[in-house]
Structures are given as C-alpha cells and as structure tokens.
Design an enzyme around this catalytic site. Sequence first.
Site, short mmCIF file in Angstrom:
data_model
loop_
_atom_site.label_atom_id
_atom_site.label_comp_id
_atom_site.label_asym_id
_atom_site.label_seq_id
_atom_site.Cartn_x
_atom_site.Cartn_y
_atom_site.Cartn_z
N HIS A 34 5.26 -3.19 5.50
CA HIS A 34 6.27 -2.23 5.00
C HIS A 34 5.68 -0.88 5.55
O HIS A 34 4.62 -0.88 5.84
CB HIS A 34 6.93 -2.47 3.80
CG HIS A 34 5.63 -2.54 2.64
ND1 HIS A 34 4.71 -1.41 2.47
CD2 HIS A 34 5.20 -3.31 1.87
CE1 HIS A 34 3.85 -1.52 1.52
NE2 HIS A 34 4.05 -2.90 1.32
N GLY A 36 4.54 1.30 3.73
CA GLY A 36 3.13 1.67 3.09
C GLY A 36 2.11 1.16 4.03
O GLY A 36 0.82 2.07 4.04
N HIS A 37 2.11 0.09 4.48
CA HIS A 37 0.97 -0.45 5.17
C HIS A 37 0.86 0.42 6.52
O HIS A 37 0.00 0.93 7.05
CB HIS A 37 1.31 -1.85 5.70
CG HIS A 37 1.34 -3.00 4.66
ND1 HIS A 37 2.36 -3.41 4.35
CD2 HIS A 37 0.34 -3.29 3.78
CE1 HIS A 37 2.08 -4.43 3.25
NE2 HIS A 37 0.95 -4.43 3.11
N GLY A 147 -4.41 1.57 -0.13
CA GLY A 147 -3.49 2.64 -0.74
C GLY A 147 -3.73 2.67 -2.19
O GLY A 147 -4.22 1.89 -2.97
N LYS A 149 -1.41 2.53 -4.49
CA LYS A 149 -0.81 1.76 -5.08
C LYS A 149 -1.45 0.55 -5.97
O LYS A 149 -1.09 0.27 -7.00
CB LYS A 149 0.27 0.95 -4.01
CG LYS A 149 1.47 0.97 -4.66
CD LYS A 149 1.78 -0.58 -5.49
CE LYS A 149 2.00 -1.63 -4.32
NZ LYS A 149 2.12 -3.07 -5.06
N ASP A 150 -2.56 0.14 -5.15
CA ASP A 150 -3.48 -0.75 -5.85
C ASP A 150 -4.64 -0.06 -6.27
O ASP A 150 -5.83 -0.20 -5.68
CB ASP A 150 -3.78 -1.73 -4.96
CG ASP A 150 -2.69 -2.53 -4.55
OD1 ASP A 150 -2.07 -3.58 -5.31
OD2 ASP A 150 -1.87 -2.12 -3.48
#
Length: 291
Positions: A34, A36-37, A147, A149-150
């Site tokens: 997506h 983000g990647h 990211g 995010k993690d």
Amino acid sequence: MRVLETVRELHALADAERAAGRRIALVPTMGALHAGHLALCELARGRADRVWVSIFVNPAQFDDADDLARYPRPLASDLARCRAAGVDAVFAPPVSEIYPPGSQTFVEVTELARDLCGASRPGHFRGVCTVVLKLFTIVGPDLAYFGQKDAQQAIILRKMVDDLNVPVELRVCPTIRESDGLALSSRNQYLNAEERRRAIVLIESLRAARDRIVAGERDGTVIREMLAERIRKTPGAALDYAAVVSAETLQPLERLEGKVLLAVAVRLGPARLIDNLLLQVSDASAEETSL
Ligand code: AMP
C-alpha cells in the site's frame, strides 16, 4: 525490474551491484503493498542507487496459524506496484528458500521484545529479527527502510543491528495514513464498513492523549487510562494494550519525560490493529517527534 526467488540469485546480484560501487537500499515487507510501503521505497530512492523490496509472508513471525493462512498475497499486483514505483528488484522467495529443512537458528532481542506486541504475540519479534537479519546477510544493503507504524519492531531492529554490529543504516519513516487518520495496513482490508468507521478510535485516542500532554499533563498513568478508556468505550473494539512508555526502554513511564511512545493495539472484528505517536517531552514542552 528483476524478480528473484532464490537466495543464490539475490546474493549474486548484490555482489555485482556492490562491485559496481552501487548503494543498495532494502525495504523488507510482507507484501499486500500500500502507499505506506511505497513511501518507504520513495524515501529509499532518494538515498540509494538501487531500491530492492522483499516480499515474504514470514511464517516465523505469526503466532496464529489462521492469521498466517489468510494473510493476503496479491503478488501480481504487488509486482505491478513496485514496477510503477521504480523499484529495481523484488525478492519474493518461497518459504523453503528462507527456512530450508533443518533450519534451527533464531535471533532474539530479549528485553525490548517482552512487552506490548511481544506480550500478545509470543515469538513474533524473534521471527521478525531472524528474517530481517537473514535478508541483511544475504543482501548486505547499505540502507534499510522501516515504518514508524511498527515502532516496537523498528526499535528492536535498531537494537539488533547495534548489538550484532550489522553494517547497515536503518531508517525509520513516518506513518502514512488515510484521510481520516487510520494508519495504512495490509490488515485494514479485513474490516467491514462498520469496523472501518470505528477503527479511527486508534488515532483519535492517540491524538487526544497527545493533546493532553501538550497541554501539560505529565502523569503516565492518567494518559494510559485515557487511552484505554476511549478504546474500551468503542463498540466492537477490544483493547489489547494501551502503553505509555519510554521509546528507549519500552518500559512504562510514571512521569513523562524524554522520548515518549504512546502505543495502542486493538482488536476490531477479525483484525488486530496497532498505531502509535512519539513525543519529545520536557517539563516545559511536548511535541511530536520521530524515531
Ligand atoms: P509489513 O508488510 O506490514 O510487514 O510492513 C513492511 C514495512 O512497511 C514495515 O517496516 C512497516 O513498518 C512499514 N509500514 C507498514 N504500514 C506503514 C504505514 N502506514 N506507513 C509507513 N510505513 C508502514
């Protein structure tokens, strides 16, 4: 764009690129790509001669067989996205290539992996560290992109690279979000319309907590309770954890100071979602920061 499936091919290509003096940036993923990647690829592009993406749904980091079985694997569209993003090579190996029969070596970062996602997903970070270190030793990238995010994953991988003297520069990139704030995730596609609407409770609770800290609150317990309370009040949402911890040690903070990680994990229907914000906090001020 090269598409490689074997460790041998990948190793050979990496050797050739290095011999030609090219800098390689690696973006490890589990696919179902997506924006983000793709943002990680974009940032990598600006700093390296070659951008390589790995796509591998890593069985060793799944503690739940059903979760592993249903994880999306849209390889053809992932490859199309990589091509469109100007990625130079994709490594998409079968499981047997990464874990040949008889594999028995794992990498474990101990303390940082104990709490938060490590507590609810036993063995998860051991699986992540093992596969990422394998990718690093096969490719020998100059840079690797992850990211925020993690966040716990990024903090653990930094520790692993530091502890094991792995010669790679880790870069952690900001979380890419939908317009309503939901962090992009391959698991968002598990949500039905109702769950999708409710999923904004993650970022909304984090932003409310951030605003309270910016307004002067420094009691970690108050902030933790505030996060948990808001999630508990959301119909259909089950709180996994609400954490207010040091971004260095991942241990709970009673008094907020230094780099503070606000992190939540929530189950919504079939999906377990995570999100976080980072703040730099002193007595006088608090502002959002990055890893
Ligand atoms: P995954 O495929 O979920 O294992 O993620 C691969 C990489 O993409 C990891 O470093 C993630 O932290 C990163 N990533 C996943 N979602 C996002 C996002 N919404 N924004 C930025 N990076 C992300």
